[in-house]
Write a protein that holds these residues in place. Sequence first.
Motif, PDB file in Angstrom:
ATOM      1  N   ALA A   1       6.419  11.357  16.055  1.00 31.77           N
ATOM      2  CA  ALA A   1       4.991  11.503  16.353  1.00 31.77           C
ATOM      3  C   ALA A   1       4.157  10.662  15.390  1.00 31.77           C
ATOM      4  O   ALA A   1       3.205   9.990  15.807  1.00 31.77           O
ATOM      5  CB  ALA A   1       4.586  12.976  16.273  1.00 31.77           C
ATOM      6  N   ALA A   2       4.520  10.673  14.113  1.00 32.00           N
ATOM      7  CA  ALA A   2       3.795   9.879  13.120  1.00 32.00           C
ATOM      8  C   ALA A   2       3.881   8.397  13.461  1.00 32.00           C
ATOM      9  O   ALA A   2       2.883   7.673  13.386  1.00 32.00           O
ATOM     10  CB  ALA A   2       4.334  10.144  11.721  1.00 32.00           C
ATOM     11  N   GLN A   3       5.052   7.936  13.873  1.00 31.58           N
ATOM     12  CA  GLN A   3       5.218   6.527  14.235  1.00 31.58           C
ATOM     13  C   GLN A   3       4.336   6.165  15.429  1.00 31.58           C
ATOM     14  O   GLN A   3       3.693   5.120  15.440  1.00 31.58           O
ATOM     15  CB  GLN A   3       6.681   6.204  14.538  1.00 31.58           C
ATOM     16  N   ARG A   4       4.281   7.031  16.418  1.00 32.35           N
ATOM     17  CA  ARG A   4       3.460   6.758  17.600  1.00 32.35           C
ATOM     18  C   ARG A   4       1.971   6.746  17.228  1.00 32.35           C
ATOM     19  O   ARG A   4       1.204   5.936  17.752  1.00 32.35           O
ATOM     20  CB  ARG A   4       3.726   7.786  18.680  1.00 32.35           C
ATOM     21  N   LEU A   5       1.581   7.621  16.316  1.00 37.69           N
ATOM     22  CA  LEU A   5       0.189   7.619  15.865  1.00 37.69           C
ATOM     23  C   LEU A   5      -0.136   6.327  15.132  1.00 37.69           C
ATOM     24  O   LEU A   5      -1.190   5.723  15.363  1.00 37.69           O
ATOM     25  CB  LEU A   5      -0.091   8.825  14.963  1.00 37.69           C
ATOM     26  N   VAL A   6       0.767   5.883  14.259  1.00 39.93           N
ATOM     27  CA  VAL A   6       0.545   4.636  13.529  1.00 39.93           C
ATOM     28  C   VAL A   6       0.377   3.485  14.505  1.00 39.93           C
ATOM     29  O   VAL A   6      -0.556   2.692  14.409  1.00 39.93           O
ATOM     30  CB  VAL A   6       1.718   4.346  12.556  1.00 39.93           C
TER      31      VAL A   6
ATOM     32  N   THR B   1       0.840  -1.195   0.000  1.00 45.77           N
ATOM     33  CA  THR B   1       0.000   0.000   0.000  1.00 45.77           C
ATOM     34  C   THR B   1       0.874   1.244   0.000  1.00 45.77           C
ATOM     35  O   THR B   1       1.836   1.339   0.758  1.00 45.77           O
ATOM     36  CB  THR B   1      -0.932   0.025   1.227  1.00 45.77           C
ATOM     37  N   SER B   2       0.526   2.174  -0.856  1.00 50.88           N
ATOM     38  CA  SER B   2       1.178   3.475  -0.917  1.00 50.88           C
ATOM     39  C   SER B   2       0.081   4.509  -0.733  1.00 50.88           C
ATOM     40  O   SER B   2      -1.019   4.176  -0.287  1.00 50.88           O
ATOM     41  CB  SER B   2       1.883   3.629  -2.267  1.00 50.88           C
ATOM     42  N   ALA B   3       0.337   5.757  -1.092  1.00 45.46           N
ATOM     43  CA  ALA B   3      -0.683   6.789  -0.971  1.00 45.46           C
ATOM     44  C   ALA B   3      -0.372   7.930  -1.927  1.00 45.46           C
ATOM     45  O   ALA B   3       0.761   8.098  -2.368  1.00 45.46           O
ATOM     46  CB  ALA B   3      -0.743   7.315   0.461  1.00 45.46           C
ATOM     47  N   THR B   4      -1.412   8.688  -2.239  1.00 42.16           N
ATOM     48  CA  THR B   4      -1.292   9.885  -3.057  1.00 42.16           C
ATOM     49  C   THR B   4      -1.839  11.040  -2.228  1.00 42.16           C
ATOM     50  O   THR B   4      -2.870  10.890  -1.562  1.00 42.16           O
ATOM     51  CB  THR B   4      -2.108   9.745  -4.353  1.00 42.16           C
ATOM     52  N   ALA B   5      -1.149  12.195  -2.263  1.00 44.02           N
ATOM     53  CA  ALA B   5      -1.571  13.331  -1.445  1.00 44.02           C
ATOM     54  C   ALA B   5      -1.832  14.570  -2.289  1.00 44.02           C
ATOM     55  O   ALA B   5      -1.161  14.807  -3.291  1.00 44.02           O
ATOM     56  CB  ALA B   5      -0.505  13.654  -0.406  1.00 44.02           C
ATOM     57  N   SER B   6      -2.805  15.332  -1.850  1.00 45.64           N
ATOM     58  CA  SER B   6      -3.083  16.659  -2.385  1.00 45.64           C
ATOM     59  C   SER B   6      -2.840  17.644  -1.252  1.00 45.64           C
ATOM     60  O   SER B   6      -3.200  17.376  -0.102  1.00 45.64           O
ATOM     61  CB  SER B   6      -4.536  16.766  -2.858  1.00 45.64           C
ATOM     62  N   VAL B   7      -2.220  18.779  -1.580  1.00 42.36           N
ATOM     63  CA  VAL B   7      -1.790  19.719  -0.549  1.00 42.36           C
ATOM     64  C   VAL B   7      -2.230  21.141  -0.880  1.00 42.36           C
ATOM     65  O   VAL B   7      -2.133  21.573  -2.028  1.00 42.36           O
ATOM     66  CB  VAL B   7      -0.246  19.696  -0.400  1.00 42.36           C
TER      67      VAL B   7
ATOM     68  N   ARG C   1       2.361  16.959   4.130  1.00 39.34           N
ATOM     69  CA  ARG C   1       2.391  15.944   3.072  1.00 39.34           C
ATOM     70  C   ARG C   1       3.059  14.662   3.552  1.00 39.34           C
ATOM     71  O   ARG C   1       2.536  13.562   3.373  1.00 39.34           O
ATOM     72  CB  ARG C   1       3.099  16.481   1.831  1.00 39.34           C
ATOM     73  N   ALA C   2       4.224  14.800   4.172  1.00 41.90           N
ATOM     74  CA  ALA C   2       4.973  13.625   4.619  1.00 41.90           C
ATOM     75  C   ALA C   2       4.181  12.805   5.642  1.00 41.90           C
ATOM     76  O   ALA C   2       4.107  11.578   5.548  1.00 41.90           O
ATOM     77  CB  ALA C   2       6.316  14.051   5.208  1.00 41.90           C
ATOM     78  N   ILE C   3       3.579  13.491   6.611  1.00 40.91           N
ATOM     79  CA  ILE C   3       2.829  12.775   7.646  1.00 40.91           C
ATOM     80  C   ILE C   3       1.582  12.126   7.058  1.00 40.91           C
ATOM     81  O   ILE C   3       1.271  10.970   7.361  1.00 40.91           O
ATOM     82  CB  ILE C   3       2.477  13.719   8.816  1.00 40.91           C
ATOM     83  N   SER C   4       0.876  12.844   6.186  1.00 40.10           N
ATOM     84  CA  SER C   4      -0.349  12.272   5.614  1.00 40.10           C
ATOM     85  C   SER C   4      -0.042  11.050   4.757  1.00 40.10           C
ATOM     86  O   SER C   4      -0.756  10.048   4.826  1.00 40.10           O
ATOM     87  CB  SER C   4      -1.128  13.322   4.810  1.00 40.10           C
ATOM     88  N   LEU C   5       1.013  11.123   3.949  1.00 44.64           N
ATOM     89  CA  LEU C   5       1.382   9.975   3.112  1.00 44.64           C
ATOM     90  C   LEU C   5       1.746   8.760   3.962  1.00 44.64           C
ATOM     91  O   LEU C   5       1.326   7.635   3.669  1.00 44.64           O
ATOM     92  CB  LEU C   5       2.543  10.329   2.190  1.00 44.64           C
ATOM     93  N   ARG C   6       2.517   8.994   5.004  1.00 43.34           N
ATOM     94  CA  ARG C   6       2.940   7.889   5.859  1.00 43.34           C
ATOM     95  C   ARG C   6       1.758   7.228   6.550  1.00 43.34           C
ATOM     96  O   ARG C   6       1.616   5.998   6.548  1.00 43.34           O
ATOM     97  CB  ARG C   6       3.948   8.384   6.894  1.00 43.34           C
ATOM     98  N   LEU C   7       0.901   8.040   7.153  1.00 40.77           N
ATOM     99  CA  LEU C   7      -0.244   7.475   7.869  1.00 40.77           C
ATOM    100  C   LEU C   7      -1.204   6.768   6.924  1.00 40.77           C
ATOM    101  O   LEU C   7      -1.688   5.675   7.227  1.00 40.77           O
ATOM    102  CB  LEU C   7      -0.976   8.568   8.648  1.00 40.77           C
TER     103      LEU C   7
END
Length: 137
Positions: free
Chosen positions: A127-132, A68-74, A87-93
């Motif tokens: 923070a992103a890792q902890r949220l995941v 799974t990957s992701a596409t972002a709009s900013v 962008r980076a956080i949204s794509l990762r999550l």
Amino acid sequence: MKERPLLGGDAGDRFLEVAVGEGRHRLVCTAVLAGEDVTVVVSGGDRPHVGAVAMAVPRPSLKDPNKTSATASVLAVTGHKDDELARAISLRLAAELSRLVVVVAGVHVDGADEDDIKKITANAGQAAQRLVEALRG
């Protein structure tokens, strides 16, 4: 690290707050769940604000459809650099959780230099890792 666990509200809404870092490099990330979708507000620095919004949608990876990957709009406020963080956080999550993710970011450090930016970026990754981890559980 300050974390508030996911809580159930009257409408079934849930949230999670994660704080990472210290002083002017401290970031607070608050995730709010709307069904399976996730909205995260990232704030911090000397003057928290709304600087950018990113929405990421999970999709099969173009290199490996089994991943799974992701596409972002900013959308970014003119003159702000928060778009990179959002962008980076949204794509990762979105990729790691397979959920639609919206990130609103606003971190301003007065007179920020390269070291400040590196610390903020590192704290955002933590923070992103902890949220995941919390949202998977």
